[in-house]
Design a protein around this motif. Structure first.
Motif, PDB file in Angstrom:
ATOM      1  N   LYS A   1      48.726  26.384  71.167  1.00 26.22           N
ATOM      2  CA  LYS A   1      49.383  25.407  72.030  1.00 26.22           C
ATOM      3  C   LYS A   1      48.297  24.499  72.593  1.00 26.22           C
ATOM      4  N   ALA A   2      48.558  23.196  72.532  1.00 21.52           N
ATOM      5  CA  ALA A   2      47.534  22.259  72.999  1.00 21.52           C
ATOM      6  C   ALA A   2      48.169  21.115  73.763  1.00 21.52           C
ATOM      7  N   LYS A   3      47.413  20.519  74.661  1.00 18.69           N
ATOM      8  CA  LYS A   3      47.883  19.319  75.350  1.00 18.69           C
ATOM      9  C   LYS A   3      48.020  18.195  74.332  1.00 18.69           C
ATOM     10  N   GLY A   4      49.051  17.366  74.475  1.00 14.94           N
ATOM     11  CA  GLY A   4      49.255  16.261  73.539  1.00 14.94           C
ATOM     12  C   GLY A   4      50.313  16.610  72.505  1.00 14.94           C
ATOM     13  N   THR A   5      50.502  15.698  71.556  1.00 17.39           N
ATOM     14  CA  THR A   5      51.569  15.903  70.569  1.00 17.39           C
ATOM     15  C   THR A   5      51.034  16.016  69.139  1.00 17.39           C
ATOM     16  N   ASP A   6      49.697  15.937  68.967  1.00 21.17           N
ATOM     17  CA  ASP A   6      49.137  16.064  67.612  1.00 21.17           C
ATOM     18  C   ASP A   6      49.216  17.508  67.125  1.00 21.17           C
ATOM     19  N   ASP A   7      49.359  17.663  65.818  1.00 16.98           N
ATOM     20  CA  ASP A   7      49.368  18.986  65.199  1.00 16.98           C
ATOM     21  C   ASP A   7      48.108  19.763  65.607  1.00 16.98           C
ATOM     22  N   PRO A   8      48.252  20.875  66.328  1.00 20.56           N
ATOM     23  CA  PRO A   8      47.066  21.587  66.803  1.00 20.56           C
ATOM     24  C   PRO A   8      46.573  22.680  65.846  1.00 20.56           C
ATOM     25  N   SER A   9      47.258  22.839  64.680  1.00 23.03           N
ATOM     26  CA  SER A   9      46.994  24.030  63.853  1.00 23.03           C
ATOM     27  C   SER A   9      45.611  24.029  63.217  1.00 23.03           C
ATOM     28  N   GLY A  10      45.076  22.844  62.907  1.00 23.17           N
ATOM     29  CA  GLY A  10      43.793  22.803  62.201  1.00 23.17           C
ATOM     30  C   GLY A  10      43.940  23.276  60.762  1.00 23.17           C
ATOM     31  N   ASP A  11      45.184  23.413  60.294  1.00 28.47           N
ATOM     32  CA  ASP A  11      45.416  23.871  58.923  1.00 28.47           C
ATOM     33  C   ASP A  11      45.614  22.644  58.037  1.00 28.47           C
ATOM     34  N   TYR A  12      44.612  22.352  57.213  1.00 30.54           N
ATOM     35  CA  TYR A  12      44.702  21.162  56.367  1.00 30.54           C
ATOM     36  C   TYR A  12      44.988  21.518  54.907  1.00 30.54           C
ATOM     37  N   ASN A  13      45.560  22.705  54.699  1.00 30.65           N
ATOM     38  CA  ASN A  13      45.940  23.061  53.330  1.00 30.65           C
ATOM     39  C   ASN A  13      47.079  22.156  52.866  1.00 30.65           C
ATOM     40  N   GLU A  14      47.112  21.909  51.546  1.00 35.64           N
ATOM     41  CA  GLU A  14      48.219  21.145  50.964  1.00 35.64           C
ATOM     42  C   GLU A  14      49.324  22.131  50.615  1.00 35.64           C
ATOM     43  N   TYR A  15      50.527  21.893  51.116  1.00 34.08           N
ATOM     44  CA  TYR A  15      51.650  22.768  50.772  1.00 34.08           C
ATOM     45  C   TYR A  15      52.645  22.008  49.904  1.00 34.08           C
ATOM     46  N   ALA A  16      53.288  22.739  48.995  1.00 33.08           N
ATOM     47  CA  ALA A  16      54.234  22.098  48.065  1.00 33.08           C
ATOM     48  C   ALA A  16      55.503  21.658  48.799  1.00 33.08           C
ATOM     49  N   GLY A  17      55.939  22.449  49.759  1.00 29.34           N
ATOM     50  CA  GLY A  17      57.214  22.145  50.417  1.00 29.34           C
ATOM     51  C   GLY A  17      57.064  21.822  51.897  1.00 29.34           C
ATOM     52  N   THR A  18      57.817  20.811  52.359  1.00 28.97           N
ATOM     53  CA  THR A  18      57.860  20.475  53.782  1.00 28.97           C
ATOM     54  C   THR A  18      59.311  20.231  54.170  1.00 28.97           C
ATOM     55  N   LYS A  19      59.740  20.793  55.295  1.00 25.77           N
ATOM     56  CA  LYS A  19      61.100  20.477  55.754  1.00 25.77           C
ATOM     57  C   LYS A  19      61.165  20.493  57.262  1.00 25.77           C
ATOM     58  N   GLU A  20      62.240  19.895  57.790  1.00 22.13           N
ATOM     59  CA  GLU A  20      62.448  19.889  59.234  1.00 22.13           C
ATOM     60  C   GLU A  20      63.564  20.875  59.540  1.00 22.13           C
ATOM     61  N   ALA A  21      63.418  21.625  60.615  1.00 22.61           N
ATOM     62  CA  ALA A  21      64.480  22.563  60.988  1.00 22.61           C
ATOM     63  C   ALA A  21      64.664  22.520  62.502  1.00 22.61           C
ATOM     64  N   ALA A  22      65.902  22.615  62.958  1.00 25.73           N
ATOM     65  CA  ALA A  22      66.153  22.654  64.400  1.00 25.73           C
ATOM     66  C   ALA A  22      66.073  24.101  64.865  1.00 25.73           C
ATOM     67  N   VAL A  23      65.168  24.334  65.822  1.00 27.03           N
ATOM     68  CA  VAL A  23      65.049  25.688  66.387  1.00 27.03           C
ATOM     69  C   VAL A  23      65.148  25.521  67.900  1.00 27.03           C
ATOM     70  N   GLY A  24      66.250  26.025  68.481  1.00 24.93           N
ATOM     71  CA  GLY A  24      66.480  25.789  69.910  1.00 24.93           C
ATOM     72  C   GLY A  24      66.562  24.290  70.149  1.00 24.93           C
TER      73      GLY A  24
END
Lengths: 222, 187
Positions: A152-175
């Motif tokens: 968890k980080a201040k701001g709205t940028d992706d904080p994961s630091g994970d720059y791997n390329e993934y084949a699939g990306t999707k959006e999901a509503a959680v709460g």
């Protein structure tokens, strides 16, 4: 004491052995850090440390602390000489500060955070604050290796630091949140979302998990 | 700054040598001291003593490897401090654990060794022994017994499991004891 004699004797091993085993300054693999985001801050921190040392040094010279007898008295350097070369970042600054508990990390960073006690059955965890504005909770497997990383980080940028390329990306509503999920082969390895003030990420380091499993983790991260 | 330039500052008796040393190797010296002392205050003192000692030693000394030179001084000062504290019964369990482990490498006094060896023989034998080890085992051994690192730190740094680190240390201690015995070294 004989053990101390052996310990002292080990002290005189060849330099090459001392060098090859020297501890690294970073505490975890680079691929998990949002390195580029923090590189500028690191450089600034080095400069501050450098200036701090210089100021201390000047204080010594002007007699705030009595210099040792063997030390020379004439000052010969200037600020520009002391700081004209930025030292190796890896040697000078570690961006990670480890804490015993999440409560301590929350106190140190001022970021309120709650995470599940157990993720994927793993309860052993390491808690770090990275440059004061990101909390990293890493769940470790029985061999002490990273299995899940929640950030968890201040701001709205992706904080994961994970720059791997993934084949699939999707959006999901959680709460209330719209979560971006990434992974390979129908499994999810990374989830990222924001509440507008803070950004969150969950990473399954070694193997992806199902969307339902990921959603269950996300619901318990605040 | 390059090590050679820092050493030149010492030779010129220029006080900024210490500031430059601190910028480049301050954290390294602190790590070496803190692994033994487990106290940031004592480690800080040890680091500062390391700089003073370095200042007094260079010149005439001209180290080929400045980092190892500083690390060795910091380690010796930390061990001196540890011994003093130990006499005052202060709790430094992790270093005690390391010393307990090293008790295992001391050859059996009943084995066929002629006399207590002098320090240089022991040092030479340990150095020669390290040269016989595979790189991973040697690095793990040096991280534990030179740097006084914890098993957790070593495992994390090298990407091994904790059990692998412990097993490697156990085997290397056993090999070292056998090596010292075969060389006729007694401690």
């Amino acid at each position: 004491m004989k053990e101390m004699r052996v310990m002292r004797a080990i002290g005189d091993i060849d330099d090459i052995y001392i060098d090859e085993a020297a501890p690294s300054e970073k505490k975890k693999a680079l691929r998990f850090t949002a390195w580029t985001k923090y590189a500028g801050i690191a450089a600034a921190a080095v400069l501050v440390v450098g200036i701090g040392i210089f100021v201390l040094n000047m204080n010594n010279r002007i007699g705030v602390n009595e210099p040792p007898q063997t030390a020379p008295s004439a000052p010969t350097t200037t600020a520009t000489e002391t700081t004209d070369e930025v030292p190796d970042l890896a040697q000078a600054v570690s961006p990670f500060e480890d804490y015993e508990t999440l409560e301590e990390a929350v106190k140190a960073s001022g970021i309120k955070m709650s995470v599940p006690d157990s993720v994927g059955g793993f309860t052993d965890r390491r808690v770090s604050v990275i440059f004061g504005d990101l909390i990293d909770v890493t769940y470790l497997n029985g061999s002490g290796e990273d299995e899940y990383v929640i950030r968890k980080a201040k701001g709205t940028d992706d904080p994961s630091g994970d720059y791997n390329e993934y084949a699939g990306t999707k959006e999901a509503a959680v709460g209330d949140y719209k979560v971006t999920m990434k992974g390979n082969g129908g499994k999810i390895s990374l989830a990222v979302w924001t509440d507008g003030t803070y950004a969150y990420s969950v990473m399954a380091v070694n193997s992806g998990i199902t969307q339902a499993e990921m959603e269950e983790i996300i619901k318990n991260v605040k | 700054m390059q090590d050679e330039q820092i050493i030149e500052l010492y030779f010129a008796r220029n006080e900024s040598a210490i500031a430059e040393t601190d910028i480049k190797y301050g954290r390294y010296c602190l790590t070496v001291a803190n692994n033994i002392l487990r106290s940031s205050e004592d480690s800080e003192e040890c680091k500062n003593d390391t700089y003073m000692k370095t200042w007094n030693m260079i010149p005439p000394k001209k180290p080929d490897n400045l980092r190892a030179f500083l690390g060795r001084i910091a380690r010796n000062l930390a061990l001196d401090m540890y011994e003093k504290m130990h006499r005052r019964k202060r709790d430094i369990n992790s270093t005690e654990a390391i010393l307990d482990e090293l008790a295992e490498v001391i050859p059996d006094p009943n084995s066929d060794v002629e006399k207590i060896s002098d320090d240089s023989e022991l040092r030479g034998a340990i150095n020669a022994f390290l040269g016989t080890l595979p790189e991973d085992s040697r690095k793990i051994f040096v991280r534990r017994y030179w740097y006084a690192g914890s098993v957790e730190e070593i495992a994390q740094d090298y990407g091994f499991g904790k059990s692998k680190v412990k097993m490697s240390l156990l085997r290397t201690r056993e090999k070292l004891r056998e090596y010292l015995e075969s060389e006729g070294i007694a401690v």
